[in-house]
Design a protein around this motif. Sequence first.
Motif, PDB file in Angstrom:
ATOM      1  N   HIS A  20       0.804  -1.231   0.000  1.00 30.18           N
ATOM      2  CA  HIS A  20       0.000   0.000   0.000  1.00 30.18           C
ATOM      3  C   HIS A  20       0.832   1.274   0.000  1.00 30.18           C
ATOM      4  CE1 HIS A  20      -3.760  -2.230   0.449  1.00 30.18           C
ATOM      5  NE2 HIS A  20      -3.091  -3.004   1.276  1.00 30.18           N
ATOM      6  N   SER A  21       2.144   1.184  -0.109  1.00 30.34           N
ATOM      7  CA  SER A  21       2.950   2.408  -0.123  1.00 30.34           C
ATOM      8  C   SER A  21       2.793   3.133  -1.460  1.00 30.34           C
ATOM      9  CB  SER A  21       4.417   2.111   0.181  1.00 30.34           C
ATOM     10  OG  SER A  21       4.995   1.375  -0.859  1.00 30.34           O
ATOM     11  N   LEU A  22       2.953   4.441  -1.388  1.00 32.40           N
ATOM     12  CA  LEU A  22       2.730   5.319  -2.530  1.00 32.40           C
ATOM     13  C   LEU A  22       3.988   6.063  -2.939  1.00 32.40           C
ATOM     14  CD1 LEU A  22      -0.555   6.903  -1.110  1.00 32.40           C
ATOM     15  CD2 LEU A  22      -0.400   5.048  -2.774  1.00 32.40           C
ATOM     16  N   ASP A  23       5.143   5.607  -2.469  1.00 33.30           N
ATOM     17  CA  ASP A  23       6.385   6.354  -2.663  1.00 33.30           C
ATOM     18  C   ASP A  23       6.685   6.667  -4.122  1.00 33.30           C
ATOM     19  OD1 ASP A  23       6.779   3.466  -2.795  1.00 33.30           O
ATOM     20  OD2 ASP A  23       8.908   3.923  -3.057  1.00 33.30           O
ATOM     21  N   PHE A  24       6.336   5.806  -5.039  1.00 36.84           N
ATOM     22  CA  PHE A  24       6.631   6.029  -6.454  1.00 36.84           C
ATOM     23  C   PHE A  24       5.823   7.185  -7.048  1.00 36.84           C
ATOM     24  CE2 PHE A  24       3.061   3.186  -6.439  1.00 36.84           C
ATOM     25  CZ  PHE A  24       2.277   3.593  -7.510  1.00 36.84           C
ATOM     26  N   ASP A  43     -17.133  18.317  -2.876  1.00 36.79           N
ATOM     27  CA  ASP A  43     -17.609  18.690  -1.545  1.00 36.79           C
ATOM     28  C   ASP A  43     -17.636  17.522  -0.567  1.00 36.79           C
ATOM     29  OD1 ASP A  43     -19.794  17.513  -2.823  1.00 36.79           O
ATOM     30  OD2 ASP A  43     -21.166  19.160  -2.429  1.00 36.79           O
ATOM     31  N   VAL A  44     -17.233  16.321  -1.008  1.00 40.56           N
ATOM     32  CA  VAL A  44     -17.128  15.175  -0.110  1.00 40.56           C
ATOM     33  C   VAL A  44     -16.125  14.188  -0.711  1.00 40.56           C
ATOM     34  CG1 VAL A  44     -19.092  13.920  -1.133  1.00 40.56           C
ATOM     35  CG2 VAL A  44     -18.425  13.459   1.252  1.00 40.56           C
ATOM     36  N   ILE A  45     -15.376  13.527   0.161  1.00 43.61           N
ATOM     37  CA  ILE A  45     -14.415  12.514  -0.259  1.00 43.61           C
ATOM     38  C   ILE A  45     -14.915  11.168   0.233  1.00 43.61           C
ATOM     39  CG2 ILE A  45     -12.038  11.682  -0.021  1.00 43.61           C
ATOM     40  CD1 ILE A  45     -12.487  15.231   0.710  1.00 43.61           C
ATOM     41  N   VAL A  46     -14.887  10.165  -0.649  1.00 43.47           N
ATOM     42  CA  VAL A  46     -15.302   8.810  -0.297  1.00 43.47           C
ATOM     43  C   VAL A  46     -14.093   7.904  -0.496  1.00 43.47           C
ATOM     44  CG1 VAL A  46     -16.864   6.906  -0.836  1.00 43.47           C
ATOM     45  CG2 VAL A  46     -17.671   9.273  -1.036  1.00 43.47           C
ATOM     46  N   ILE A  47     -13.633   7.280   0.592  1.00 43.15           N
ATOM     47  CA  ILE A  47     -12.465   6.407   0.526  1.00 43.15           C
ATOM     48  C   ILE A  47     -12.762   5.082   1.210  1.00 43.15           C
ATOM     49  CG2 ILE A  47     -10.796   8.292   0.403  1.00 43.15           C
ATOM     50  CD1 ILE A  47     -10.150   7.888   3.353  1.00 43.15           C
ATOM     51  N   GLY A  48     -12.009   4.077   0.833  1.00 43.13           N
ATOM     52  CA  GLY A  48     -12.138   2.777   1.467  1.00 43.13           C
ATOM     53  C   GLY A  48     -11.314   2.700   2.736  1.00 43.13           C
ATOM     54  N   ARG A  49     -11.551   1.651   3.498  1.00 45.57           N
ATOM     55  CA  ARG A  49     -10.859   1.466   4.784  1.00 45.57           C
ATOM     56  C   ARG A  49      -9.353   1.388   4.616  1.00 45.57           C
ATOM     57  NH1 ARG A  49      -8.624  -2.715   6.831  1.00 45.57           N
ATOM     58  NH2 ARG A  49      -9.684  -4.149   5.433  1.00 45.57           N
ATOM     59  N   LYS A  50      -8.878   0.621   3.636  1.00 47.88           N
ATOM     60  CA  LYS A  50      -7.432   0.478   3.464  1.00 47.88           C
ATOM     61  C   LYS A  50      -6.790   1.805   3.086  1.00 47.88           C
ATOM     62  CE  LYS A  50      -7.416  -4.414   2.508  1.00 47.88           C
ATOM     63  NZ  LYS A  50      -7.157  -5.487   1.549  1.00 47.88           N
ATOM     64  N   THR A  51      -7.439   2.566   2.233  1.00 46.12           N
ATOM     65  CA  THR A  51      -6.921   3.891   1.884  1.00 46.12           C
ATOM     66  C   THR A  51      -6.899   4.777   3.119  1.00 46.12           C
ATOM     67  OG1 THR A  51      -7.726   3.655  -0.373  1.00 46.12           O
ATOM     68  CG2 THR A  51      -7.269   5.896   0.388  1.00 46.12           C
ATOM     69  N   PHE A  52      -7.948   4.717   3.917  1.00 47.62           N
ATOM     70  CA  PHE A  52      -8.004   5.477   5.161  1.00 47.62           C
ATOM     71  C   PHE A  52      -6.827   5.126   6.069  1.00 47.62           C
ATOM     72  CE2 PHE A  52      -9.606   5.436   9.625  1.00 47.62           C
ATOM     73  CZ  PHE A  52      -9.709   6.812   9.818  1.00 47.62           C
ATOM     74  N   VAL A  70     -15.608   7.184   5.108  1.00 45.83           N
ATOM     75  CA  VAL A  70     -14.780   5.976   5.027  1.00 45.83           C
ATOM     76  C   VAL A  70     -15.722   4.786   4.914  1.00 45.83           C
ATOM     77  CG1 VAL A  70     -12.997   4.592   6.127  1.00 45.83           C
ATOM     78  CG2 VAL A  70     -13.019   7.079   6.469  1.00 45.83           C
ATOM     79  N   LEU A  71     -15.513   3.982   3.881  1.00 38.16           N
ATOM     80  CA  LEU A  71     -16.371   2.828   3.658  1.00 38.16           C
ATOM     81  C   LEU A  71     -15.781   1.609   4.347  1.00 38.16           C
ATOM     82  CD1 LEU A  71     -17.094   3.317  -0.142  1.00 38.16           C
ATOM     83  CD2 LEU A  71     -18.323   4.255   1.824  1.00 38.16           C
ATOM     84  N   SER A  72     -16.522   1.071   5.278  1.00 42.17           N
ATOM     85  CA  SER A  72     -16.088  -0.138   5.972  1.00 42.17           C
ATOM     86  C   SER A  72     -17.278  -0.758   6.681  1.00 42.17           C
ATOM     87  CB  SER A  72     -15.000   0.192   6.994  1.00 42.17           C
ATOM     88  OG  SER A  72     -14.592  -0.982   7.672  1.00 42.17           O
ATOM     89  N   SER A  73     -17.339  -2.080   6.640  1.00 40.93           N
ATOM     90  CA  SER A  73     -18.389  -2.774   7.375  1.00 40.93           C
ATOM     91  C   SER A  73     -17.908  -3.144   8.772  1.00 40.93           C
ATOM     92  CB  SER A  73     -18.852  -4.013   6.612  1.00 40.93           C
ATOM     93  OG  SER A  73     -17.755  -4.829   6.311  1.00 40.93           O
ATOM     94  N   ASN A  74     -16.615  -2.945   9.044  1.00 41.39           N
ATOM     95  CA  ASN A  74     -16.060  -3.192  10.372  1.00 41.39           C
ATOM     96  C   ASN A  74     -15.874  -1.872  11.101  1.00 41.39           C
ATOM     97  OD1 ASN A  74     -15.778  -6.013   9.917  1.00 41.39           O
ATOM     98  ND2 ASN A  74     -13.952  -5.593   8.704  1.00 41.39           N
ATOM     99  N   PRO A  75     -16.043  -1.865  12.414  1.00 45.89           N
ATOM    100  CA  PRO A  75     -15.898  -0.625  13.173  1.00 45.89           C
ATOM    101  C   PRO A  75     -14.499  -0.021  13.008  1.00 45.89           C
ATOM    102  CG  PRO A  75     -16.787  -2.381  14.559  1.00 45.89           C
ATOM    103  CD  PRO A  75     -16.379  -3.004  13.264  1.00 45.89           C
ATOM    104  N   LEU A  76     -14.445   1.304  12.907  1.00 44.14           N
ATOM    105  CA  LEU A  76     -13.190   2.027  12.784  1.00 44.14           C
ATOM    106  C   LEU A  76     -12.995   2.921  13.988  1.00 44.14           C
ATOM    107  CD1 LEU A  76     -13.441   3.261   9.091  1.00 44.14           C
ATOM    108  CD2 LEU A  76     -12.031   1.389   9.947  1.00 44.14           C
TER     109      LEU A  76
END
Length: 178
Positions: A20-24, A43-52, A70-76
């Motif tokens: 998941h690194s973005l160094d490149f 006016d809104v950002i929608v991201i997944g759990r891993k991106t979060f 943040v989209l996730s079915s598990n508690p954050l």
Amino acid sequence: MKLSVFCGVSVDGFLARPDHSLDFLDTDDQEPHGFEEFYGSVDVIVIGRKTFEVVLTFGEWPYGSKPVVVLSSNPLNLSSIKDAVVEQISGEPSEIVTQLKARSFKHAYIDGGITIQRFLASGLINRMIVTRVPVLIGSGIPLFGPIPRDISLHHVATRTFKGGLVQTEYELNARATP
């Protein structure tokens, strides 16, 4: 409601490395390529759990005061984020869009590999701006995944930048969002 993707990928199509690194993507010598203008239009950002989880490693919260879903079915655990508007929701992409639209959001920035793939497969993305960084990384998290049918793209523009970035903008024949 408009849903847009603005992302950087390696020339071989990866958003991030397998870890998941973005160094490149961090190319200090690159000139501005439109992200600030794009970001100002949403006016809104929608991201997944891993991106979060990756964003949390940045140290500074990059989204300022813009609402982030943040989209996730598990508690954050959102307690580490101060002075930001962050919430968790779950559901199918069409349900998420219905919820956002009911809250009067007009333009959502969709980000994160699986999240982009799910919204594309659901036919909900209206615009994509993909910036290819001049590097091959061989493996990682792909921008595109399996789709249930062809997705028609309308080429809007391709721009090149002195540092080697190549950016292509598409409009998608997305179905009407709920």
